[in-house]
Enzyme design. Structure first.
Site, short mmCIF file in Angstrom:
data_model
loop_
_atom_site.label_atom_id
_atom_site.label_comp_id
_atom_site.label_asym_id
_atom_site.label_seq_id
_atom_site.Cartn_x
_atom_site.Cartn_y
_atom_site.Cartn_z
N LYS A 91 -20.34 -67.50 52.08
CA LYS A 91 -20.38 -67.45 53.54
C LYS A 91 -21.83 -67.29 54.05
O LYS A 91 -22.73 -67.03 53.27
CB LYS A 91 -19.52 -66.29 54.05
CG LYS A 91 -18.16 -66.20 53.44
CD LYS A 91 -17.25 -67.40 53.74
CE LYS A 91 -15.95 -67.24 52.97
NZ LYS A 91 -14.93 -68.19 53.28
C1 LIG Z 1 -13.52 -67.44 52.97
C2 LIG Z 1 -12.46 -67.57 53.98
C3 LIG Z 1 -11.37 -66.70 54.00
C4 LIG Z 1 -11.13 -65.65 52.95
O1 LIG Z 1 -12.08 -64.67 52.88
P1 LIG Z 1 -11.96 -63.56 51.74
O2 LIG Z 1 -13.19 -62.75 51.87
O3 LIG Z 1 -11.85 -64.28 50.43
O4 LIG Z 1 -10.71 -62.79 52.04
C5 LIG Z 1 -10.44 -66.84 55.00
N1 LIG Z 1 -10.55 -67.80 55.94
C6 LIG Z 1 -11.58 -68.67 55.95
C7 LIG Z 1 -11.67 -69.69 57.03
C8 LIG Z 1 -12.56 -68.59 54.96
O5 LIG Z 1 -13.57 -69.47 54.98
#
Ligand SMILES: *Cc1c(COP(=O)(O)O)cnc(C)c1O
Length: 287
Positions: A91
């Site tokens: 992210k």
């Molecule tokens: C990465 C992501 C998630 C999940 O995040 P986690 O930290 O793995 O729980 C959920 N929704 C979107 C749109 C994502 O990109």
């Protein structure tokens, strides 16, 4: 959602140009059993928050933002009842694993703090510091605590976030400028749309076979990926549903979308290299 026995109802996209959940289609999906709306700022492109809040309020629904693509994006968290961020390693800002919730209601915040730590009323630290020596367990909670090492990484990442988002947006703008000359590659959202440059999705032309395009890119040293295969087509969700869910725009988008490299450490020439190679690969594939 399934953890709380709620039944997800999937809603189709606005358009290939605006691959957000359609507000009008969501409105038509609302029934007396509907409790909440979950929206997602796909690619880091801001949804129309006042309009979604108005829809939620008109039907007495809770509005939740999946803000995993949108850290640092202005307007996120202000209009919803809760916004959930992910700090997973891919992210815009990361602590390796973990995340963050923004809520407005103090009672909700209190409950979430209980739920993240086994539903326990006091923490080990509070007991150690003599503020409390007893605890109770008042809810079925989880182990969703963030540890200090991760928090330390997160604080450093947070300092770099706006600089990195700014660079991501410059790189996106450069891709847009290069591809604007190319009618075979279609880029969702307008140039002016508010975003934080999480990913760079492009749509391949209808005749292009995506696995071959991805393999050719890989041969030229360019990684690409797909965001996303639509959720309703995944086994876990398909087998729960007694009816065949059909979302034509979502499926078309899911079949044609390709995510190309976008990272704040890229230089302008990297963008030009990726773009030139994608164009030449498509020209070779689609004679
Ligand atoms: C990465 C992501 C998630 C999940 O995040 P986690 O930290 O793995 O729980 C959920 N929704 C979107 C749109 C994502 O990109």
């Amino acid at each position: 959602m399934l953890y709380v026995q709620a039944e997800p109802v999937f809603v189709d996209l606005e358009s290939l140009d605006v691959p957000h959940m359609s507000l009008e289609k969501a409105r038509r999906s609302i029934t007396l059993r509907t409790k909440a709306i979950i929206i997602m700022h796909y690619g880091g492109y801001l949804m129309d928050m006042p309009a979604w809040r108005e829809l939620a309020d008109a039907h007495g629904l809770i509005l939740i933002e999946d803000a995993a693509h949108a850290p640092g994006l202005k307007g996120v968290g202000s209009y919803s009842h809760a916004a959930a961020f992910s700090f997973y390693s891919n992210k815009n800002m990361t602590s390796g694993e973990g995340g963050m919730l923004l809520v407005h209601d103090p009672a909700t915040e209190k409950r979430l703090r209980l739920l993240r730590s086994h539903g326990m009323t006091t923490t080990t630290l509070e007991r150690d510091q003599g503020h409390a020596f007893e605890y109770d367990v008042v809810e079925l909670g989880f182990n969703y605590r963030m540890d200090e090492l991760r928090a330390a990484v997160g604080l450093v990442q947070l300092e770099a976030l706006s600089r990195r988002n700014r660079r991501r947006k410059e790189l996106s703008a450069r891709y847009r400028a290069v591809f604007s000359q190319e009618d075979r590659i279609f880029i969702p959202f307008s140039d002016e749309w508010q975003h934080c440059g999480h990913i760079m999705p492009v749509l391949l032309p209808e005749g292009a076979y995506r696995p071959d395009v991805m393999a050719s890119l890989r041969e030229r040293g360019v990684q690409s990926s797909v965001h996303y295969r639509p959720i309703h087509t995944l086994t876990q969700y398909r087998r729960r549903s007694s009816v065949l869910v059909c979302l034509p725009l979502t499926e078309d988008f899911g079949n044609r979308v390709l995510t190309i490299p976008l990272h704040p450490d890229m230089v302008d020439e990297d963008v030009d290299y990726v773009a030139a190679n994608l164009i030449s690969i498509l020209n070779a594939h689609l004679v």
